[in-house]
Scaffold this motif. Sequence first.
Motif, short mmCIF file in Angstrom:
data_model
loop_
_atom_site.label_atom_id
_atom_site.label_comp_id
_atom_site.label_asym_id
_atom_site.label_seq_id
_atom_site.Cartn_x
_atom_site.Cartn_y
_atom_site.Cartn_z
N SER A 89 0.84 -1.19 0.00
CA SER A 89 0.00 0.00 0.00
C SER A 89 0.89 1.25 0.00
CB SER A 89 -0.90 -0.01 1.24
OG SER A 89 -1.72 1.12 1.28
N CYS A 90 0.76 2.06 -1.02
CA CYS A 90 1.58 3.27 -1.14
C CYS A 90 1.34 4.18 0.06
CB CYS A 90 1.24 4.00 -2.43
SG CYS A 90 2.19 5.53 -2.65
N PRO A 91 2.42 4.67 0.70
CA PRO A 91 2.26 5.54 1.86
C PRO A 91 1.61 6.89 1.53
CG PRO A 91 4.53 4.76 1.68
CD PRO A 91 3.81 4.33 0.44
N HIS A 92 1.55 7.24 0.25
CA HIS A 92 0.95 8.52 -0.12
C HIS A 92 -0.56 8.49 0.05
CE1 HIS A 92 -0.26 11.65 -3.29
NE2 HIS A 92 0.13 12.30 -2.21
N GLN A 93 -1.23 7.64 -0.74
CA GLN A 93 -2.70 7.58 -0.63
C GLN A 93 -3.23 6.16 -0.68
OE1 GLN A 93 -4.45 10.27 -3.53
NE2 GLN A 93 -3.80 12.07 -2.40
N GLY A 94 -2.37 5.19 -0.53
CA GLY A 94 -2.83 3.83 -0.35
C GLY A 94 -3.01 2.98 -1.59
N THR A 95 -2.67 3.49 -2.74
CA THR A 95 -2.76 2.69 -3.96
C THR A 95 -1.78 1.52 -3.89
OG1 THR A 95 -3.35 4.65 -5.22
CG2 THR A 95 -2.50 2.78 -6.48
N THR A 96 -2.18 0.38 -4.41
CA THR A 96 -1.27 -0.77 -4.44
C THR A 96 -0.18 -0.51 -5.48
OG1 THR A 96 -3.04 -2.26 -3.78
CG2 THR A 96 -1.12 -3.25 -4.85
N THR A 106 7.18 1.16 -8.38
CA THR A 106 6.49 2.41 -8.74
C THR A 106 5.01 2.31 -8.36
OG1 THR A 106 8.02 2.76 -10.57
CG2 THR A 106 5.96 4.00 -10.63
N CYS A 107 4.51 3.40 -7.82
CA CYS A 107 3.07 3.49 -7.57
C CYS A 107 2.40 4.01 -8.85
CB CYS A 107 2.79 4.46 -6.42
SG CYS A 107 1.02 4.73 -6.15
N PRO A 108 1.38 3.32 -9.33
CA PRO A 108 0.77 3.73 -10.58
C PRO A 108 -0.12 4.97 -10.45
CG PRO A 108 -0.41 1.85 -9.70
CD PRO A 108 0.78 2.09 -8.80
N ASN A 109 -0.37 5.42 -9.23
CA ASN A 109 -1.29 6.54 -9.05
C ASN A 109 -0.61 7.90 -9.28
OD1 ASN A 109 -3.58 7.97 -8.47
ND2 ASN A 109 -3.81 7.23 -6.39
N HIS A 110 0.40 8.20 -8.48
CA HIS A 110 1.10 9.48 -8.65
C HIS A 110 2.59 9.26 -8.87
CE1 HIS A 110 -2.44 10.31 -5.94
NE2 HIS A 110 -2.71 11.08 -6.97
N PHE A 111 2.96 8.03 -9.14
CA PHE A 111 4.31 7.67 -9.58
C PHE A 111 5.40 7.87 -8.54
CE2 PHE A 111 1.69 8.87 -13.23
CZ PHE A 111 1.56 7.62 -13.80
N SER A 112 5.08 7.72 -7.27
CA SER A 112 6.15 7.63 -6.28
C SER A 112 6.98 6.41 -6.62
CB SER A 112 5.57 7.47 -4.87
OG SER A 112 5.04 8.68 -4.40
N GLN A 113 8.26 6.47 -6.26
CA GLN A 113 9.15 5.35 -6.53
C GLN A 113 9.85 4.93 -5.24
OE1 GLN A 113 11.67 6.75 -9.74
NE2 GLN A 113 10.22 6.01 -11.27
N GLY A 124 9.01 11.22 -4.50
CA GLY A 124 7.67 11.48 -4.00
C GLY A 124 6.63 11.50 -5.10
N PRO A 125 5.42 11.79 -4.67
CA PRO A 125 5.01 12.51 -3.47
C PRO A 125 5.02 11.70 -2.16
CG PRO A 125 3.09 11.94 -4.78
CD PRO A 125 4.29 11.55 -5.58
N ALA A 126 5.16 10.39 -2.19
CA ALA A 126 5.25 9.66 -0.92
C ALA A 126 6.46 10.19 -0.15
CB ALA A 126 5.39 8.16 -1.17
S1 FES Z 1 -0.96 6.99 -4.05
FE1 FES Z 1 1.04 6.34 -4.55
S2 FES Z 1 2.00 8.16 -5.22
FE2 FES Z 1 0.03 8.79 -4.66
#
Ligand code: FES
Length: 145
Positions: A89-96, A106-113, A124-126
């Motif tokens: 779960s991405c620490p930014h907003q929880g996307t897998t 990589t998070c597919p939502n806002h591309f944190s790495q 970031g943004p995480a």
């Molecule tokens: S939810 Fe993963 S970068 Fe925003």
Amino acid sequence: MPTTTGPDRRTVLCGIAAVLAAPGALAACSSSPGEFQPGATTTPAPGGGATGTPLADIPVGGGRIVTRGEQSILLVQPSPGQVTAFDASCPHQGTTVDPPQNGVITCPNHFSQFDAATGAVRKGPADTGLPQVPVRVVDGTVQVI
Ligand code: FES
């Protein structure tokens, strides 16, 4: 001779546990106690998820998402036989997050790495990394501890 038409005792007890107990207690109510379910977001784990994921089903240099209850877990195998796991779960907003490519998760939502070896945030943004989940390999099968 009496007949039984309602739910059996196990079903009733598991239903009570579902209402009253912690998530860990529910594992005992699955068809295979302690079984983890394959994740559906990326690469399903045909071997039955985290407790039954064959090491061979985790690509070297890549990973596989499995689920344990509500938690998605990313199993990665940076080098043959070396397995690490992270809360997916991405620490930014929880996307897998996606399984790693070239050492980067990589998070597919806002591309944190995140670093595939440590889970540390690279971009970031995480603002925090992926927490590690303890695992072990027993007889060629990855188990979440
Ligand atoms: S939810 Fe993963 S970068 Fe925003």
